[in-house]
Design a protein around this motif. Structure first.
Motif, PDB file in Angstrom:
ATOM      1  N   SER A 127       0.813  -1.215   0.000  1.00 20.13           N
ATOM      2  CA  SER A 127       0.000   0.000   0.000  1.00 20.13           C
ATOM      3  C   SER A 127       0.841   1.257   0.000  1.00 20.13           C
ATOM      4  N   ASP A 195      -8.332  -7.448   9.826  1.00 20.05           N
ATOM      5  CA  ASP A 195      -6.919  -7.173   9.588  1.00 20.05           C
ATOM      6  C   ASP A 195      -6.169  -7.317  10.910  1.00 20.05           C
ATOM      7  N   ASN A 312      -6.256  -4.783  14.009  1.00 21.08           N
ATOM      8  CA  ASN A 312      -6.098  -3.396  13.583  1.00 21.08           C
ATOM      9  C   ASN A 312      -7.477  -2.814  13.303  1.00 21.08           C
ATOM     10  N   LYS A 315      -8.023  -0.619  10.077  1.00 23.21           N
ATOM     11  CA  LYS A 315      -8.095  -1.266   8.767  1.00 23.21           C
ATOM     12  C   LYS A 315      -9.210  -2.314   8.689  1.00 23.21           C
TER      13      LYS A 315
END
Length: 478
Positions: A127, A195, A312, A315
């Motif tokens: 990313s 995530d 996370n 995300k």
């Protein structure tokens, strides 16, 4: 015993090395999961133990068997890889083993073998945000880990979930993407995208080894496996030891991650959820947004409380399948969804091609096109399941414009540009008007005069591989 003592001394020549990745034979898949949290681990352990064979307590001898070591050496050589902290390359591995293998074998049999720390390498995430830390083991440690993996994987893989696809024999990211599409086609309108934050940096060694011990009954083999997970990481000349970190990048790390996350798979199966997991990338498909939010909250609690992994929350999200990305693929919003390359995947490809083109501004266009060929073929081969052709058409148009931009810059002076345009078939008046228009390279690369002078067939003659044409060929093969 003499044959076994010879070990890697009997390795075949490089020319005879079989570079194909050999996988264990399919075994009957065992579905796990129980109704009570308190008894799940004991029941799963009992299920594995019931299928244990007597020879599973002699696994270290299987690891050290000559045929297994030869295969491990071939795979390490085929995978190549950078040197570890000792600087030894895979090319230097064979002479080292011929000299030192008897000592290494004695240390493994006596449980005194101590692997060296891995070399930390930081690479940018796909990313572009943040970095991913990899641990590069030494060549000898990679060789021993590969030998351990070849014996351990056939024991563990039959116990894994049918919805787990990462780093397993005869399973691939394509299988996972197809199952995800089937789930959405069956009416699952929302996806819970979980995530895990720095998964390999948050693994608890004791919890991991407890789950490995369910499947591997030879305690002598468990000792080197644990030693590999706790060997430490060398960064800037300092060895870092961490009780909750397992290096990512070793031959054993994918299997160990599957063993730990198999508990998550069994929990999802027990609850009756449709899901796809590839390594630490897990998507759960549900019928409504309300149910998806509830699943997100409960699975987050399970991961953090039961497996002691960190989710996370920035995300992880609840979204529609058309807005989600899984293994580089996305889907259309149709009732019968179609797979397509996710927009983020296309952006990363373009950035990669821009870097290649930036290096090639002073080189012949044929050489630049030749270097682009493997990139185009590899990317298109991976996204061969995509049935939305607009992505490939737009990539072809964008790449040709980029190449025309390079050519326009290489021509430099207006006089040269006019001469080249005339040579390529434009009439003199149009060529001179176009050459002296005062516009920049990118504008001219998309203008009609450059499209007329350098059409699609011209690039095809130079050897440019078409995204769309190559994609169609892969679809035909599939």
């Amino acid at each position: 015993m003499q044959d076994r003592q010879r070990g890697p001394n009997t390795l075949t020549n490089d020319k005879d090395a079989d570079r194909r990745v050999e996988t264990p034979e399919d075994s009957r898949k065992e579905r796990g999961g129980t109704s009570l949290d308190t008894g799940r681990e004991h029941q799963a352990s009992a299920a594995v133990e019931e299928e244990s064979r007597p020879e599973t307590t002699m696994l270290l001898e299987e690891v050290l068997r000559r045929e297994n070591l030869t295969l491990a050496y071939r795979k390490v050589r085929a995978n190549k890889g950078a040197p570890g902290i000792d600087g030894m390359t895979v090319e230097a591995l064979k002479p080292y083993l011929e000299k030192n293998w008897p000592r290494i074998k004695r240390e493994l049999l006596s449980s005194s073998y101590a692997p060296q720390p891995v070399r930390r390498v930081d690479i940018p995430k796909p990313s572009g945000k943040g970095i991913r830390s990899l641990g590069i083991p030494t060549a000898i440690d990679r060789f021993i880990q590969q030998a351990c993996l070849q014996v351990s994987s056939p024991l563990s893989d039959p116990t894994f979930s049918e919805s787990s696809f990462g780093f397993r024999p005869r399973r691939s990211a394509h299988d996972a993407a197809l199952k995800a599409r089937q789930a959405v086609e069956a009416g699952q309108k929302f996806v819970v995208d979980i995530d895990l934050e720095k998964f390999f940096d948050t693994v608890n060694h004791d919890m991991l080894m407890a789950r490995v011990a369910r499947r591997i009954k030879d305690k002598r083999l468990l000792k080197p496996i644990r030693a590999f997970t706790t060997s430490g990481i060398m960064h800037k000349g300092v060895v870092e030891a961490h009780p909750r970190r397992t290096p990512q990048g070793s031959p054993l790390s994918p299997l160990l991650s599957n063993i730990l996350l198999d508990d998550l798979d069994k929990e999802l199966e027990r609850r009756g959820h449709t899901f796809c997991r590839y390594a630490d990338d897990c998507n759960i498909y549900v019928g409504s947004e309300k149910a998806a939010v509830r699943v997100m909250e409960s699975i987050t609690r399970y991961l953090e409380n039961k497996l002691r992994l960190k989710v996370n929350k920035n995300k992880s999200k609840v979204t529609k399948p058309s807005a989600a990305k899984f293994l580089g693929y996305s889907m259309t919003g149709h009732k019968i969804p179609r797979l397509k390359a996710a927009p983020g995947s296309v952006r990363r490809l373009k950035n990669h091609i821009k870097e290649l083109l930036r290096k090639g501004r002073g080189r012949a266009i044929r050489r630049i096109i030749k270097e682009l060929g493997p990139v185009i073929t590899g990317w298109t081969q991976y996204y061969r399941l995509a049935t939305v052709k607009n992505t490939f058409e737009s990539l072809d148009e964008w790449l040709r414009r980029r190449l025309r931009c390079i050519i326009w810059r290489q021509w430099k002076k207006p006089k040269t540009r006019a001469h080249r345009l005339i040579t390529l078939g434009l009439d003199a008046a149009r060529a001179h008007t176009s050459a002296y228009n005062g516009r920049g390279p990118w504008w001219n690369a998309g203008a009609s005069h450059m499209n007329a002078a350098l059409p699609v067939r011209w690039f095809a003659k130079q050897g440019l591989v078409s995204f769309l044409v190559r994609h169609k060929s892969f679809i035909h093969l599939t």
